[in-house]
Design a protein around this motif. Structure first.
Motif, PDB file in Angstrom:
ATOM      1  N   ASN A  75      12.134  18.503  -4.491  1.00  0.00           N
ATOM      2  CA  ASN A  75      12.301  17.629  -5.698  1.00  0.00           C
ATOM      3  C   ASN A  75      10.882  16.575  -5.679  1.00  0.00           C
ATOM      4  O   ASN A  75      10.640  16.372  -6.761  1.00  0.00           O
ATOM      5  CB  ASN A  75      13.445  16.638  -5.430  1.00  0.00           C
ATOM      6  N   LEU A  76      10.688  16.238  -4.511  1.00  0.00           N
ATOM      7  CA  LEU A  76       9.529  15.042  -4.441  1.00  0.00           C
ATOM      8  C   LEU A  76       8.193  15.907  -4.603  1.00  0.00           C
ATOM      9  O   LEU A  76       7.298  15.264  -5.307  1.00  0.00           O
ATOM     10  CB  LEU A  76       9.598  14.403  -3.115  1.00  0.00           C
ATOM     11  N   LEU A  77       8.089  17.008  -3.888  1.00  0.00           N
ATOM     12  CA  LEU A  77       6.738  17.602  -4.105  1.00  0.00           C
ATOM     13  C   LEU A  77       6.491  18.885  -5.043  1.00  0.00           C
ATOM     14  O   LEU A  77       5.457  19.343  -5.241  1.00  0.00           O
ATOM     15  CB  LEU A  77       6.274  18.203  -2.537  1.00  0.00           C
ATOM     16  N   GLY A  78       7.701  19.194  -5.627  1.00  0.00           N
ATOM     17  CA  GLY A  78       7.734  20.273  -6.634  1.00  0.00           C
ATOM     18  C   GLY A  78       7.145  21.372  -5.977  1.00  0.00           C
ATOM     19  O   GLY A  78       6.454  22.282  -6.842  1.00  0.00           O
ATOM     20  N   TRP A  79       7.534  21.691  -4.589  1.00  0.00           N
ATOM     21  CA  TRP A  79       6.791  22.936  -3.898  1.00  0.00           C
ATOM     22  C   TRP A  79       7.734  23.269  -2.937  1.00  0.00           C
ATOM     23  O   TRP A  79       8.511  22.534  -2.330  1.00  0.00           O
ATOM     24  CB  TRP A  79       5.579  22.461  -3.712  1.00  0.00           C
ATOM     25  N   THR A  91       0.978  -1.243  -0.063  1.00  0.00           N
ATOM     26  CA  THR A  91       0.109   0.106   0.047  1.00  0.00           C
ATOM     27  C   THR A  91       0.831   1.373   0.142  1.00  0.00           C
ATOM     28  O   THR A  91       1.757   1.423   0.755  1.00  0.00           O
ATOM     29  CB  THR A  91      -1.027   0.065   1.300  1.00  0.00           C
ATOM     30  N   SER A  92       0.640   2.170  -0.898  1.00  0.00           N
ATOM     31  CA  SER A  92       1.286   3.534  -0.895  1.00  0.00           C
ATOM     32  C   SER A  92       1.387   4.171   0.348  1.00  0.00           C
ATOM     33  O   SER A  92      -0.050   4.482   0.988  1.00  0.00           O
ATOM     34  CB  SER A  92       1.037   4.174  -2.180  1.00  0.00           C
ATOM     35  N   TYR A  93       2.233   4.743   0.747  1.00  0.00           N
ATOM     36  CA  TYR A  93       2.522   5.657   1.781  1.00  0.00           C
ATOM     37  C   TYR A  93       3.407   6.794   1.561  1.00  0.00           C
ATOM     38  O   TYR A  93       4.454   6.554   0.872  1.00  0.00           O
ATOM     39  CB  TYR A  93       2.626   4.770   3.323  1.00  0.00           C
ATOM     40  N   ALA A  94       3.195   7.871   2.609  1.00  0.00           N
ATOM     41  CA  ALA A  94       4.436   8.783   2.535  1.00  0.00           C
ATOM     42  C   ALA A  94       4.351   9.148   4.119  1.00  0.00           C
ATOM     43  O   ALA A  94       3.570   9.175   4.758  1.00  0.00           O
ATOM     44  CB  ALA A  94       3.988  10.127   1.837  1.00  0.00           C
ATOM     45  N   ILE A  95       5.343   9.621   4.488  1.00  0.00           N
ATOM     46  CA  ILE A  95       5.589  10.106   6.006  1.00  0.00           C
ATOM     47  C   ILE A  95       6.220  11.535   5.726  1.00  0.00           C
ATOM     48  O   ILE A  95       7.103  11.956   4.985  1.00  0.00           O
ATOM     49  CB  ILE A  95       6.745   9.385   6.578  1.00  0.00           C
ATOM     50  N   VAL A  96       5.507  12.453   6.432  1.00  0.00           N
ATOM     51  CA  VAL A  96       5.786  13.778   6.381  1.00  0.00           C
ATOM     52  C   VAL A  96       6.307  14.341   7.868  1.00  0.00           C
ATOM     53  O   VAL A  96       5.547  13.854   9.026  1.00  0.00           O
ATOM     54  CB  VAL A  96       4.630  14.667   6.063  1.00  0.00           C
ATOM     55  N   SER A 152       1.697  13.223  -4.962  1.00  0.00           N
ATOM     56  CA  SER A 152       2.598  13.434  -5.597  1.00  0.00           C
ATOM     57  C   SER A 152       3.178  11.988  -5.950  1.00  0.00           C
ATOM     58  O   SER A 152       3.646  11.239  -4.939  1.00  0.00           O
ATOM     59  CB  SER A 152       3.915  14.252  -4.702  1.00  0.00           C
ATOM     60  N   PRO A 153       3.257  11.478  -7.133  1.00  0.00           N
ATOM     61  CA  PRO A 153       3.965  10.061  -7.333  1.00  0.00           C
ATOM     62  C   PRO A 153       5.246   9.847  -6.817  1.00  0.00           C
ATOM     63  O   PRO A 153       5.396   8.858  -6.187  1.00  0.00           O
ATOM     64  CB  PRO A 153       4.070  10.262  -8.914  1.00  0.00           C
ATOM     65  N   ARG A 154       6.062  10.917  -6.625  1.00  0.00           N
ATOM     66  CA  ARG A 154       7.436  10.861  -6.397  1.00  0.00           C
ATOM     67  C   ARG A 154       7.434  10.600  -4.932  1.00  0.00           C
ATOM     68  O   ARG A 154       8.581   9.989  -4.345  1.00  0.00           O
ATOM     69  CB  ARG A 154       8.379  11.879  -6.946  1.00  0.00           C
TER      70      ARG A 154
END
Length: 363
Positions: A325-329, A202-207, A269-271
């Motif tokens: 780089n990852l979020l473009g922001w 399952t896709s995840y991201a940690i901020v 964001s895919p990245r």
């Protein structure tokens, strides 16, 4: 094909936001609704008095998309997750001082609660991505001696002998060295998210949020977090500003509007897939500097040096290249702009300086 930072991908989707009634959660849900997404907020709504949620955060328990409940209620969490396309897990006992006073409360909410959410995500194949909200507190004070070359270490010690402590910059690969119960619980949550969701694909991201501030943040008794809100409220009432440890601690101050934006970009964001991303400005700001910015608006304000509380990190600031780089922001609001906005909001909302603080002024 969506651009990495194109939030229009969220239109028409359902996003479950745990902790969605709090300062950050309410900002995220408002932004989601502006993007034509359905935002469902799961929250106990017991961290503040009821009027704070309604009058300051604009969250009403009568709203059908506001669900009063605990993230440890596994049946409720499973039902809500199964009806969602995305999950932002922001619910936590997020007060460093409260976690230090009551470690078991931190374990119940930040550890058992996180496991409940992860179990619910694993139980359905519908979730496109989960974002786990972590904190810069996982870095603690850093340990430059561990990463610097001998030459850099010699240079650092020389500079520190002249200028005092040089704050470390934390990148996402810095070794985690939490110095508080809260930081420890967040480090566990990060590792458990990667472990559990990584196993099932399952896709995840940690901020990792750095120091969040901004209107309509309001203070709580016996807390030393939320420095802008504390200093502004005290200055507003003519009280001195307490500089714990002289105010030499360093923070990377991120406005809540930017926090909400960065979180949603990590959601789409895919990245950012399976990535850990700092959400910070990349600019070190001392607590004393924050006090000085407040004093520009309240010139009669006095400063008072006080001892450094247990678990209050000396801190550092974010490396933000990976975020860019990852979020473009990257965040847009400077700390001077953010403080000015907070002071203006406080002057227009004087009830935000709470009664118990007014009473201490009268005393």
């Amino acid at each position: 094909m969506h651009h990495p930072s194109d939030l229009s991908a969220l239109a028409g989707s359902t996003v479950l936001v745990t902790g969605g009634a709090g300062l950050i959660g309410s900002r995220i849900t408002a932004r989601l609704r502006a993007l034509d997404a359905r935002a469902v907020a799961l929250c106990t709504m017991n961290a503040y008095p009821e009027h704070v949620y309604a009058d300051l955060f604009g969250v009403h328990a009568s709203d059908p998309d506001v669900v009063l409940g605990d993230i440890r209620n596994t049946a409720l969490v499973r039902k809500l997750v199964a009806e969602s396309d995305y999950v932002i897990h922001a619910a936590a006992l997020a007060d460093v001082a409260a976690c230090t006073r009551e470690p078991l409360a931190a374990i119940y909410t930040n550890i058992a609660g996180t496991q409940s959410v992860l179990d619910a995500v694993v139980a359905t194949d519908r979730i496109r991505r989960m974002v786990f909200v972590s904190s810069a507190s996982v870095y603690g004070d850093g340990d430059p001696e561990e990463t610097d070359s001998p030459e850099l270490l010699t240079m650092r010690r020389l500079l520190e002998s002249v200028h005092g402590r040089i704050p470390p910059q934390f990148d996402e690969f810095t070794r985690l060295r939490p110095v508080s119960v809260y930081g420890n619980s967040k480090a566990w949550g990060e590792q458990q998210t990667a472990l559990i969701l990584g196993q099932v694909g399952t896709s995840y991201a940690i901020v990792r949020y750095f120091s969040v501030y901004g209107e309509p943040q309001t203070i709580k008794p016996n807390s030393h977090s939320w420095v802008v809100a504390w200093f502004a409220a005290r200055a507003h009432l003519g009280l001195p500003l307490r500089l714990n440890g002289g105010g030499r601690q360093v923070r990377d101050m991120v406005h809540v509007d930017d926090i909400a934006e960065g979180t949603l970009r990590a959601l789409v964001s895919p990245r950012a897939h399976t990535s850990t991303v700092n959400i910070g400005t990349g600019i070190p700001t001392t607590v004393r500097k924050v006090a000085e910015l407040i004093r520009e608006h309240y010139p009669r304000t006095a400063f008072l040096a006080t001892p450094l509380p247990a678990g209050d990190p000396l801190g550092g600031y974010a490396a933000i290249r990976r975020m860019e780089n990852l979020l473009g922001w990257k965040p847009k609001i400077t700390v001077a702009q953010g403080v000015a906005r907070y002071v203006e909001w406080l002057r227009n909302t004087p009830a935000a300086a709470p009664g118990w603080l007014r009473e201490s002024t009268a005393a």
